[in-house]
Design a protein around this motif. Structure first.
Motif, PDB file in Angstrom:
ATOM      1  N   CYS A   1     -22.493 -27.257  16.377  1.00 32.49           N
ATOM      2  CA  CYS A   1     -21.259 -27.207  17.161  1.00 32.49           C
ATOM      3  C   CYS A   1     -20.506 -25.904  16.855  1.00 32.49           C
ATOM      4  O   CYS A   1     -20.625 -25.342  15.769  1.00 32.49           O
ATOM      5  CB  CYS A   1     -20.377 -28.404  16.817  1.00 32.49           C
ATOM      6  SG  CYS A   1     -18.865 -28.482  17.811  1.00 32.49           S
TER       7      CYS A   1
ATOM      8  N   ASP B   1     -17.476 -25.666  16.374  1.00 33.63           N
ATOM      9  CA  ASP B   1     -16.328 -26.004  15.516  1.00 33.63           C
ATOM     10  C   ASP B   1     -16.228 -25.046  14.316  1.00 33.63           C
ATOM     11  O   ASP B   1     -17.217 -24.815  13.610  1.00 33.63           O
ATOM     12  CB  ASP B   1     -16.505 -27.449  15.019  1.00 33.63           C
ATOM     13  CG  ASP B   1     -15.251 -27.997  14.378  1.00 33.63           C
ATOM     14  OD1 ASP B   1     -14.699 -28.968  14.917  1.00 33.63           O
ATOM     15  OD2 ASP B   1     -14.836 -27.458  13.323  1.00 33.63           O
TER      16      ASP B   1
ATOM     17  N   GLY C   1     -20.047 -29.330  20.878  1.00 38.64           N
ATOM     18  CA  GLY C   1     -20.773 -30.583  21.068  1.00 38.64           C
ATOM     19  C   GLY C   1     -22.267 -30.485  20.832  1.00 38.64           C
ATOM     20  O   GLY C   1     -23.006 -31.423  21.086  1.00 38.64           O
TER      21      GLY C   1
ATOM     22  N   HIS D   1     -21.283 -33.222  13.893  1.00 40.48           N
ATOM     23  CA  HIS D   1     -20.336 -33.407  12.780  1.00 40.48           C
ATOM     24  C   HIS D   1     -19.310 -34.473  13.110  1.00 40.48           C
ATOM     25  O   HIS D   1     -19.047 -34.760  14.286  1.00 40.48           O
ATOM     26  CB  HIS D   1     -19.642 -32.075  12.451  1.00 40.48           C
ATOM     27  CG  HIS D   1     -18.743 -31.591  13.550  1.00 40.48           C
ATOM     28  ND1 HIS D   1     -17.385 -31.806  13.555  1.00 40.48           N
ATOM     29  CD2 HIS D   1     -19.011 -30.927  14.698  1.00 40.48           C
ATOM     30  CE1 HIS D   1     -16.863 -31.279  14.655  1.00 40.48           C
ATOM     31  NE2 HIS D   1     -17.830 -30.740  15.365  1.00 40.48           N
TER      32      HIS D   1
ATOM     33  N   CYS E   1     -15.959 -34.758  16.065  1.00 39.47           N
ATOM     34  CA  CYS E   1     -16.223 -33.621  16.960  1.00 39.47           C
ATOM     35  C   CYS E   1     -15.279 -33.689  18.167  1.00 39.47           C
ATOM     36  O   CYS E   1     -15.216 -34.710  18.859  1.00 39.47           O
ATOM     37  CB  CYS E   1     -17.683 -33.664  17.424  1.00 39.47           C
ATOM     38  SG  CYS E   1     -18.105 -32.296  18.543  1.00 39.47           S
ATOM     39  N   GLY E   2     -14.557 -32.615  18.419  1.00 37.37           N
ATOM     40  CA  GLY E   2     -13.583 -32.590  19.506  1.00 37.37           C
ATOM     41  C   GLY E   2     -14.203 -32.777  20.882  1.00 37.37           C
ATOM     42  O   GLY E   2     -13.635 -33.442  21.750  1.00 37.37           O
TER      43      GLY E   2
HETATM   44 ZN    ZN Z   1     -17.768 -30.371  17.341  1.00 40.89          ZN
END
Ligand code: ZN
Length: 190
Positions: free
Chosen positions: A48, A50, A73, A101, A104-105
């Motif tokens: 991801c 992130d 994602g 993870h 995850c947003g």
């Molecule tokens: Zn994520």
């Protein structure tokens, strides 16, 4: 390096990271020169985007060690597939690790059916089948969806061509793992 050895090396690096005992291999000016004309990364990481999950840091690896593809994602598309195929076929890398993870947003937005603008919907549409798989399961929906999304991407990779043929020829192994944001540990999922 074969895939099992590559996975052991990654997990050993993550154990050093969790223990606060980073060795920072392959981050010297000598290493810059050593790999200036060629790369032989031992693992491909599809992770991801992130900011809290940078593969080189959480696996304690350096320059030329990891072939990293990051997208919110940790989803798959044709450009990402092409990148993976390139690393397997041209660079000889034998392990692909799909790294999701906690919290995850992108997965959270999919779970919430968030109203999104622009190209963000492409990410959510890719993750939706994973959410659909676990929406009636007990437990925390976001946690379950993060794991389901990792498994989904591993399945998509394994069934895509020519990756499926490369797996049959024992040229590549695909695994899925989840990063724990609280402890920094990577846990194998598939
Ligand atoms: Zn994520």
């Amino acid at each position: 390096m074969n895939a099992n050895h590559a996975l052991e090396k990654l997990m050993a690096g993550n154990q050093r990271y969790v223990a606060g005992q980073l060795v920072h291999h392959h981050q010297s000016s000598k290493r810059i020169r050593a790999i200036a004309t060629g790369q032989h990364p031992f693992a491909i990481i599809l992770g991801c985007a992130d900011s809290r999950v940078p593969p080189e840091i959480i696996f304690d690896q350096g320059l030329g060690d990891l072939f990293v593809i990051r997208v919110a994602g940790n989803i798959l598309d044709d450009a990402i597939l092409g990148s993976i195929e390139y690393a397997v076929k041209e660079l000889g890398t034998s392990l692909v690790l799909v790294l999701g993870h906690e919290r995850c947003g992108a997965v959270a937005a999919t779970v919430k059916h968030a109203e999104v603008l622009g190209h963000i919907s492409i990410l959510l549409n890719a993750i939706q089948p994973a959410v659909d798989r676990v929406k009636h399961e007990p437990g925390d929906l976001l946690d379950n969806a993060v794991r389901a999304n990792i498994k989904l991407v591993v399945e998509q990779l394994k069934s895509s061509l020519p990756v499926a043929e490369l797996i049959q020829q024992n040229r590549v192994k695909i695994v899925g793992a989840q990063y724990n944001l609280d402890r920094g540990a990577v846990e194998m999922i598939t």
